[in-house]
Design an enzyme around this catalytic site. Sequence first.
Site, PDB file in Angstrom:
ATOM      1  N   PRO A 113      56.901 -21.083  51.435  1.00  0.00           N
ATOM      2  CA  PRO A 113      57.797 -20.068  51.991  1.00  0.00           C
ATOM      3  C   PRO A 113      57.109 -18.702  51.962  1.00  0.00           C
ATOM      4  CG  PRO A 113      58.577 -20.809  49.837  1.00  0.00           C
ATOM      5  CD  PRO A 113      57.401 -21.652  50.193  1.00  0.00           C
ATOM      6  N   HIS A 114      57.484 -17.836  52.868  1.00  0.00           N
ATOM      7  CA  HIS A 114      56.858 -16.519  52.924  1.00  0.00           C
ATOM      8  C   HIS A 114      57.787 -15.512  53.573  1.00  0.00           C
ATOM      9  CE1 HIS A 114      55.618 -19.021  56.336  1.00  0.00           C
ATOM     10  NE2 HIS A 114      55.750 -17.935  57.072  1.00  0.00           N
ATOM     11  N   CYS A 115      57.500 -14.241  53.280  1.00  0.00           N
ATOM     12  CA  CYS A 115      58.317 -13.169  53.831  1.00  0.00           C
ATOM     13  C   CYS A 115      57.485 -11.897  53.924  1.00  0.00           C
ATOM     14  CB  CYS A 115      59.529 -12.927  52.932  1.00  0.00           C
ATOM     15  SG  CYS A 115      60.544 -11.535  53.453  1.00  0.00           S
TER      16      CYS A 115
END
Length: 175
Positions: free
Chosen positions: A66-68
């Site tokens: 996951p990434h942001c």
Amino acid sequence: MRIRDLLAPESIQLNGSATGKEDVLNQMVSLMVKSGKIADEETYRKGVFAREEESTTGIGEGIAIPHCKSAAVKKPGLSAMVLKDGVDFDALDGEKVHLIFLIAAPDTEDNVHLDVLSRLSVLLMDENFTSGLRNAKTVEEFLSVIDRAEAEKDAEEEKKNSADTKNAAEEKNTE
């Protein structure tokens, strides 16, 4: 940018357990906050969940990344978790996820998260690497697995660049 430089020891959980995807994402955000790289935890958390709603970051083979990219991020960072029992993460292959890396990137023009995602993905393609991470008994051992893999990858790239330079010089001399 080296993976090891982004991953603080306090942002690693080796014996994680979670009830589901939402639970594990919340835990990953909390681990990231421990590194001191997040200015606003709630804004960052919302960004992680919003990105996950676009499409799953469960890439298969028991791995999720996951990434942001968010203004709530002060400095690029990573958090990591090993889940012995795995968690359903809506992964592309339908398998449970046992190894998760969460990427935090500042909302700047350079897409640092894509560089980190690329470098991490290349390392995670190596079964010995992922096995070493999943079986690490201590945070130091986990980090050591990453250090060794990055050193090997850097040496390979250096060797390739050196060969490319040599070939280019030889081609120039034959013209």
